[in-house]
Design a protein around this motif. Structure first.
Motif: not given
Lengths: 305, 305
Positions: B126, B130, B134, B200, B238-239, B242-243
């Motif tokens: 990304n 990272w 995915v 992600l 942010d992450d 996502e998780y």
């Protein structure tokens, strides 16, 4: 590859044949890998030699399979004096790529005189069909009262010399080593005991004969010939004897872990150590802010560079 | 490789540059491996299709990194109905060899209707630098009252559809999933929750742009040009978002473990299962004799075929 007549149930020989073929591919890939990474490792060695504490920091971040063997005192020795590590597949280009040598270089320290400790593991096969890594004990010249193995490594070395001299099973050193191993056990034994590992005793002649026999067997199997079923009797007692005087019985696994994980991943582990340091600083400076959110202070498992 | 002027302290860029070079070698080796093993895996698939319970027995002997995720009920499902497993590096020959697809084939069973469950993992990068695997959730058509994930996998799938439809962060499915995850936690979650992993969210455009940017950066570094220091701010929040709705957050690691350990080692694990069976029989038949010597009944760690 010849056509097989697959009877039901499947013969184990077909599976073993397949495993042999996969093994050959793996060996070829190891050879390729050694060739393709040679210059890179040389370059890395040059670069990291300028970074203070590079290798001690790598060991500090070693994966659990390695870290579990590094006792606090070992850690202190490595931190104060490990200046270089190198791994070589020393039987290449013509020999077995699974044979590995692991070389530690040290600066002056209070524990031992050696500047270099190199441990070699040879991939060998014996007449019973066993194949794996065997080694020879490496002597460490401990300074007075600084032997981290409490004399066991010296005894292992003496036993090895006695064996080479054909002194039989009742030497002083063997008796002493046995009784010390029985009374203290091996829990919490020093990482440096790893240098004592021997593994199965396989002469070069036995190895060559076993390799030849194995190749002929594989060839015959591929040509679809009936091969004699090997007597599958595993003479465990024999092996038990061989490992009875090992002060670090899993040294071969640890060697593979160093060669296939710590060594190729050294930069990654070093960078993780730096990150850890940085995060400790943050923690120290803003203890209160982090309270709720402590997990964020760990290097995130999900982060990949 | 251009000459470097190594200042002290070493720039992290040199280390990253080296890591990039090592990474390229690893990718090349993965490509080689795929090429060299292709026919062997086809042959293996043919051979093992004739062995009853081959794959369930392999799973029974799976290493701890896999086994820890297989709950007793999952085990029963696999044992009664897993008929095939296959792993493919599906972006080869031209794409990234780290992208993997893992396909499970099942016979009729009492838990779900699917005959095939295939999970694909794409190696993607990304814009923040990272890179990793995915995926997309896979729907399982559970039979009545047989959902091993207690509805969570369905919710994950619904959330994914809602996201694709741009329905925002406040959908019914999201609220439900969040509250269920909070109330039950993920301890002991079924192996089948693994099919829900997304990781992600990286569009193909973002991936391509990030790849291009990375290649340009590497090229510039190799030519010794100054490269802009990326802002190293890691936007953890942010992450976390996502998780936050992953019901199997380590699914990517598990996928790698299946692809790089269980899959290539399947015959080894199957043979270990056979050995275990044989030894159980011995134990059963001669309980008393074995009493003193029980360790011998374990497959010896030191045995290599």
């Amino acid at each position: 590859m010849s056509a097989e007549n697959i009877d039901n149930p499947i013969s184990y020989e077909i599976l073993e044949d397949l495993e042999d073929d996969f093994e050959e591919v793996e060996l070829e890939l190891l050879r390729q890998q050694a060739k393709l990474t040679k210059d890179l490792y040389a370059k890395r060695a040059k670069v990291v030699s300028e970074i203070p504490n590079f290798w001690p920091l790598v060991f500090e971040q070693a994966p659990p399979d390695i870290d579990e063997y590094v006792q606090p005192t070992d850690s202190a020795v490595l931190l104060s004096s490990l200046v270089n590590l190198s791994v070589e597949r020393f039987e290449l280009p013509n020999g077995d790529p699974r044979s590995i040598s692991i070389k530690f270089e040290f600066s002056e320290n209070e524990y031992f005189e050696n500047k270099v400790l190199e441990k070699k593991f040879w991939w060998r096969r014996n007449k019973d069909g066993w194949a794996g890594l065997v080694s020879e004990p490496v002597k460490i010249n401990w300074k007075a009262d600084k032997d981290l193995t409490s004399g066991m490594l010296d005894l292992v070395y003496q036993v090895w010399e006695d064996d080479k001299a054909g002194k039989g099973d009742d030497t002083e050193a063997k008796k002493k080593l046995k009784s010390q191993m029985e009374s203290t056990g091996l829990d919490g034994v020093s990482f440096f005991a790893w240098f004592g590992f021997r593994g199965l005793s396989i002469s070069e002649e036995e190895n060559q004969a076993a390799l030849k026999e194995e190749q002929e067997k594989r060839k015959a199997r591929k040509e679809g010939k009936e091969t004699e079923e090997e007597p599958e009797e595993e003479d465990e007692d024999d092996d038990d004897d061989e490992y009875e005087m090992e002060i670090f019985p899993t040294a071969d696994d640890l060697a593979v872990c160093i060669a296939e994980d710590l060594w190729p991943g050294a930069i990654k582990y070093f960078l993780a150590a730096q990150e850890q340091d940085a995060l400790s600083d943050i923690n120290f400076e803003s203890d209160e802010e982090m309270d709720d959110d402590e997990e964020d202070a760990q290097p995130s498992k999900k982060r990949k560079a």
